[in-house]
Motif scaffolding. Structure first.
Motif, PDB file in Angstrom:
ATOM      1  N   ASP A 185     126.596 154.591  70.538  1.00  0.00           N
ATOM      2  CA  ASP A 185     125.942 155.291  68.719  1.00  0.00           C
ATOM      3  C   ASP A 185     124.749 154.595  68.700  1.00  0.00           C
ATOM      4  O   ASP A 185     124.283 153.700  68.832  1.00  0.00           O
ATOM      5  N   ILE A 186     124.747 155.950  67.828  1.00  0.00           N
ATOM      6  CA  ILE A 186     123.189 155.143  67.085  1.00  0.00           C
ATOM      7  C   ILE A 186     122.730 155.288  65.326  1.00  0.00           C
ATOM      8  O   ILE A 186     123.651 155.667  64.761  1.00  0.00           O
ATOM      9  N   LEU A 187     122.789 153.594  64.887  1.00  0.00           N
ATOM     10  CA  LEU A 187     122.259 152.914  63.120  1.00  0.00           C
ATOM     11  C   LEU A 187     121.248 154.163  63.059  1.00  0.00           C
ATOM     12  O   LEU A 187     120.092 153.118  63.619  1.00  0.00           O
ATOM     13  N   GLY A 188     120.599 154.463  62.132  1.00  0.00           N
ATOM     14  CA  GLY A 188     119.688 154.391  61.180  1.00  0.00           C
ATOM     15  C   GLY A 188     119.361 153.020  59.961  1.00  0.00           C
ATOM     16  O   GLY A 188     120.593 153.588  59.828  1.00  0.00           O
ATOM     17  N   LEU A 189     118.745 152.186  60.238  1.00  0.00           N
ATOM     18  CA  LEU A 189     118.099 151.342  58.738  1.00  0.00           C
ATOM     19  C   LEU A 189     117.407 152.089  58.388  1.00  0.00           C
ATOM     20  O   LEU A 189     116.512 152.089  59.048  1.00  0.00           O
ATOM     21  N   LEU A 190     118.234 152.647  56.736  1.00  0.00           N
ATOM     22  CA  LEU A 190     117.672 153.233  55.919  1.00  0.00           C
ATOM     23  C   LEU A 190     116.622 152.286  54.409  1.00  0.00           C
ATOM     24  O   LEU A 190     118.052 152.191  54.298  1.00  0.00           O
ATOM     25  N   GLY A 191     115.210 153.043  53.725  1.00  0.00           N
ATOM     26  CA  GLY A 191     115.154 151.963  52.401  1.00  0.00           C
ATOM     27  C   GLY A 191     114.078 152.000  53.189  1.00  0.00           C
ATOM     28  O   GLY A 191     113.118 152.287  53.495  1.00  0.00           O
ATOM     29  N   PRO A 192     113.537 151.578  51.326  1.00  0.00           N
ATOM     30  CA  PRO A 192     112.021 151.431  50.996  1.00  0.00           C
ATOM     31  C   PRO A 192     111.111 150.664  52.371  1.00  0.00           C
ATOM     32  O   PRO A 192     111.790 150.039  52.291  1.00  0.00           O
ATOM     33  N   SER A 193     110.195 150.587  51.471  1.00  0.00           N
ATOM     34  CA  SER A 193     109.907 149.580  52.189  1.00  0.00           C
ATOM     35  C   SER A 193     109.535 148.553  51.682  1.00  0.00           C
ATOM     36  O   SER A 193     109.727 148.516  50.287  1.00  0.00           O
ATOM     37  N   GLY A 194     109.594 146.904  52.157  1.00  0.00           N
ATOM     38  CA  GLY A 194     109.951 145.947  52.224  1.00  0.00           C
ATOM     39  C   GLY A 194     111.873 145.497  51.664  1.00  0.00           C
ATOM     40  O   GLY A 194     111.818 144.430  50.935  1.00  0.00           O
ATOM     41  N   CYS A 195     112.252 146.234  52.048  1.00  0.00           N
ATOM     42  CA  CYS A 195     114.106 145.600  51.685  1.00  0.00           C
ATOM     43  C   CYS A 195     114.422 144.958  52.826  1.00  0.00           C
ATOM     44  O   CYS A 195     115.269 144.806  52.995  1.00  0.00           O
ATOM     45  N   GLY A 196     113.644 145.093  54.007  1.00  0.00           N
ATOM     46  CA  GLY A 196     113.776 144.253  55.620  1.00  0.00           C
ATOM     47  C   GLY A 196     114.802 145.173  56.758  1.00  0.00           C
ATOM     48  O   GLY A 196     115.007 143.638  57.409  1.00  0.00           O
ATOM     49  N   LYS A 197     114.664 145.809  56.533  1.00  0.00           N
ATOM     50  CA  LYS A 197     114.708 146.624  57.578  1.00  0.00           C
ATOM     51  C   LYS A 197     114.484 146.461  58.772  1.00  0.00           C
ATOM     52  O   LYS A 197     114.985 146.246  60.222  1.00  0.00           O
ATOM     53  N   THR A 198     112.585 145.710  58.815  1.00  0.00           N
ATOM     54  CA  THR A 198     112.319 145.358  60.059  1.00  0.00           C
ATOM     55  C   THR A 198     112.332 144.571  60.905  1.00  0.00           C
ATOM     56  O   THR A 198     112.469 144.314  61.701  1.00  0.00           O
ATOM     57  N   THR A 199     112.567 143.061  59.447  1.00  0.00           N
ATOM     58  CA  THR A 199     112.400 141.628  59.827  1.00  0.00           C
ATOM     59  C   THR A 199     114.380 142.136  60.217  1.00  0.00           C
ATOM     60  O   THR A 199     114.084 140.939  61.651  1.00  0.00           O
ATOM     61  N   LEU A 200     115.006 142.875  59.896  1.00  0.00           N
ATOM     62  CA  LEU A 200     116.157 142.865  60.453  1.00  0.00           C
ATOM     63  C   LEU A 200     116.677 143.243  61.800  1.00  0.00           C
ATOM     64  O   LEU A 200     116.698 142.241  62.738  1.00  0.00           O
ATOM     65  N   LEU A 201     115.527 144.273  62.418  1.00  0.00           N
ATOM     66  CA  LEU A 201     115.426 144.710  63.567  1.00  0.00           C
ATOM     67  C   LEU A 201     114.934 143.977  64.613  1.00  0.00           C
ATOM     68  O   LEU A 201     114.974 143.037  65.938  1.00  0.00           O
ATOM     69  N   ARG A 202     114.061 142.701  63.481  1.00  0.00           N
ATOM     70  CA  ARG A 202     113.091 141.849  65.056  1.00  0.00           C
ATOM     71  C   ARG A 202     114.060 141.052  65.007  1.00  0.00           C
ATOM     72  O   ARG A 202     113.902 140.585  65.855  1.00  0.00           O
ATOM     73  N   MET A 203     115.022 140.873  64.388  1.00  0.00           N
ATOM     74  CA  MET A 203     115.658 139.081  64.371  1.00  0.00           C
ATOM     75  C   MET A 203     116.845 139.768  65.569  1.00  0.00           C
ATOM     76  O   MET A 203     117.185 138.850  66.246  1.00  0.00           O
ATOM     77  N   ILE A 204     116.747 140.425  65.592  1.00  0.00           N
ATOM     78  CA  ILE A 204     118.166 141.687  66.466  1.00  0.00           C
ATOM     79  C   ILE A 204     117.122 141.405  68.033  1.00  0.00           C
ATOM     80  O   ILE A 204     118.124 140.761  68.905  1.00  0.00           O
ATOM     81  N   ALA A 205     116.101 141.894  67.893  1.00  0.00           N
ATOM     82  CA  ALA A 205     115.059 141.689  68.788  1.00  0.00           C
ATOM     83  C   ALA A 205     114.731 140.401  69.583  1.00  0.00           C
ATOM     84  O   ALA A 205     114.242 139.910  71.021  1.00  0.00           O
ATOM     85  N   GLY A 206     114.788 139.431  68.820  1.00  0.00           N
ATOM     86  CA  GLY A 206     114.783 138.765  68.921  1.00  0.00           C
ATOM     87  C   GLY A 206     113.265 137.555  68.660  1.00  0.00           C
ATOM     88  O   GLY A 206     112.937 136.806  69.228  1.00  0.00           O
ATOM     89  N   PHE A 207     112.423 139.031  67.872  1.00  0.00           N
ATOM     90  CA  PHE A 207     111.059 138.339  67.159  1.00  0.00           C
ATOM     91  C   PHE A 207     111.313 137.144  66.425  1.00  0.00           C
ATOM     92  O   PHE A 207     109.795 136.571  65.626  1.00  0.00           O
ATOM     93  N   GLU A 208     112.797 137.609  65.396  1.00  0.00           N
ATOM     94  CA  GLU A 208     112.978 136.411  64.356  1.00  0.00           C
ATOM     95  C   GLU A 208     114.123 135.185  64.457  1.00  0.00           C
ATOM     96  O   GLU A 208     114.974 136.496  64.946  1.00  0.00           O
ATOM     97  N   GLN A 209     113.664 134.406  63.790  1.00  0.00           N
ATOM     98  CA  GLN A 209     115.030 133.948  64.322  1.00  0.00           C
ATOM     99  C   GLN A 209     115.475 134.033  62.749  1.00  0.00           C
ATOM    100  O   GLN A 209     114.879 132.941  61.357  1.00  0.00           O
TER     101      GLN A 209
END
Length: 395
Positions: free
Chosen positions: A35-59
């Motif tokens: 499946d493909i999941l789109g993380l949608l939201g305005p700038s600063g909502c946390g979507k990139t931070t969540l992606l980086r935690m999944i990737a392992g760039f943030e703990q």
């Protein structure tokens, strides 16, 4: 989202400083294989931070992240990015300018080539064909990846010799070449012009589906998320506001924020009078069961509400006695956008198919099919104070 869960998030949170509001707050969701999941939201909502935690760039400070049934982040466990079996496509593609297309794609295979990685892959239950044992295996994998993204024959070129769309495909090929369990894409189409973005939307989805992998991509473009994704997760201020299919998100928004951000819906203050809502543009009859359900059965909230109407659900008809005036009109090819001014000064937006255009300054009767109206609690008392019901029109 399915029987085979490739990604599981449980109460995942991240805060960068004690003084700030958490960037991500207790997010939980599942993503099924393929499946493909789109993380949608305005700038600063946390979507990139969540992606980086999944990737392992943030703990994360708290919560559990599981990928392919392996816990990669928890209070007691932390795996670095290279051990998570994920591919990453960055917003700026991050291609090496001094390497050819083939070598850029092959770079993503270095970790798999190492003999030390073979036991880990086999322990994870991954197929043997993912293990590369020779240079010929690497060359074939690169060729397969370039063929998948439609770049066969361009392996000897360098990034600067490619268009933006082709560079994006190289970045995607590099992420897919190791055949990861999950691919993460951070606004992959944001650096492209509008025409290329529209064309690559379907290509991006086709490529990911053909690869048979699962994917998460971050975007602030509502149309992009709805068109590419199997599932859409809308984020606001670090929280998961709603997660569902594109149709559910668009047609049944769970909150006013989702309705405003995803559908750009209109909100019209209304007062209840028996079986109808009185508004300054007319009266609307709505099923009582729908009302009770929308407001969680709280009858105290039923006196004053706001009616949500999507732009395309308005029906406009010329009427010299109507209270609504067309303030402006925009021709957008297939559609006409009308800015409507109502007596209180509020502006509504209507979207219709191209045809006989209504004139600027014309008064129009506004109607809506009953099943196209949704009810939300009034935002504040102040939103109800500057208008008077217009009761001549019956729906």
């Amino acid at each position: 989202m399915g029987q085979s869960v490739i990604l599981h998030l449980e109460q995942v949170s991240k805060q960068f400083s004690r003084q700030e509001i958490p960037a991500v707050q207790k997010v939980s969701l599942n993503l099924a294989q393929g499946d493909i999941l789109g993380l949608l939201g305005p700038s600063g909502c946390g979507k990139t931070t969540l992606l980086r935690m999944i990737a392992g760039f943030e703990q994360p400070q708290s919560g559990i992240i599981t990928i392919a049934e392996q816990v990669v982040a928890s209070p007691d466990c932390w795996l670095p990015p290279e051990q998570r079996d994920v591919g990453m496509v960055f917003q700026d593609y991050a291609l090496f300018p001094h390497l050819s297309v083939e070598k850029n794609v092959a770079f993503g295979l270095q970790n798999i080539k190492k003999k030390s990685s073979v036991p880990r892959l086999q322990k994870a239950g991954l197929a043997d064909d993912r293990v590369l044992r020779s240079k010929e295996d690497v060359k074939q994998r690169v060729s397969d990846a370039l063929g998948l993204v439609g770049l066969s024959g361009l392996g000897n070129r360098y990034p600067h010799e490619l268009s933006g769309g082709q560079q994006q495909r190289v970045a995607l090929a590099r992420a897919l070449a190791p055949r990861p369990a999950l691919v993460l894409l951070d606004e992959p189409l944001s650096n492209l012009d509008v025409q290329v973005r529209h064309r690559l939307r379907q290509e991006l989805r086709d490529i990911i589906k053909a690869a048979g992998t699962s994917a998460i991509f971050v975007t602030h473009d509502q149309e992009e998320a709805l068109s590419i994704s199997d599932w859409v997760a809308v984020m606001r201020s670090g929280c998961l506001e709603q997660c569902g299919t594109p149709e559910e998100i668009y047609q049944q928004p769970a909150s006013r924020f989702v309705a405003e951000f995803v559908t750009q819906a209109n909100f019209i203050p209304a007062q209840r009078r028996g079986d109808v809502w009185e508004t300054e543009v007319g009266c609307f009859a709505i099923d009582g069961n729908i009302i009770e359900q929308a407001l969680n059965g709280n009858s105290k909230n039923l006196e004053q509400v706001e009616l949500m109407v999507r732009q395309e659900d308005f029906i406009l008809k010329p009427d010299e006695d109507a209270p609504v005036i067309i303030r402006d009109r925009q021709f957008l090819g297939r559609e006409l956008h009308y800015s409507l001014q109502v007596p209180s000064g509020q502006e509504l937006v209507a979207r219709t198919r191209s045809g006989a255009a209504l004139s600027i300054g014309m008064r129009v009767n506004v109607s809506v099919a009953n099943d196209a109206v949704q009810v939300f609690p009034a935002k504040s008392k102040s939103t109800q104070s500057n208008w008077k019901p217009f009761v001549r029109v019956k729906r």
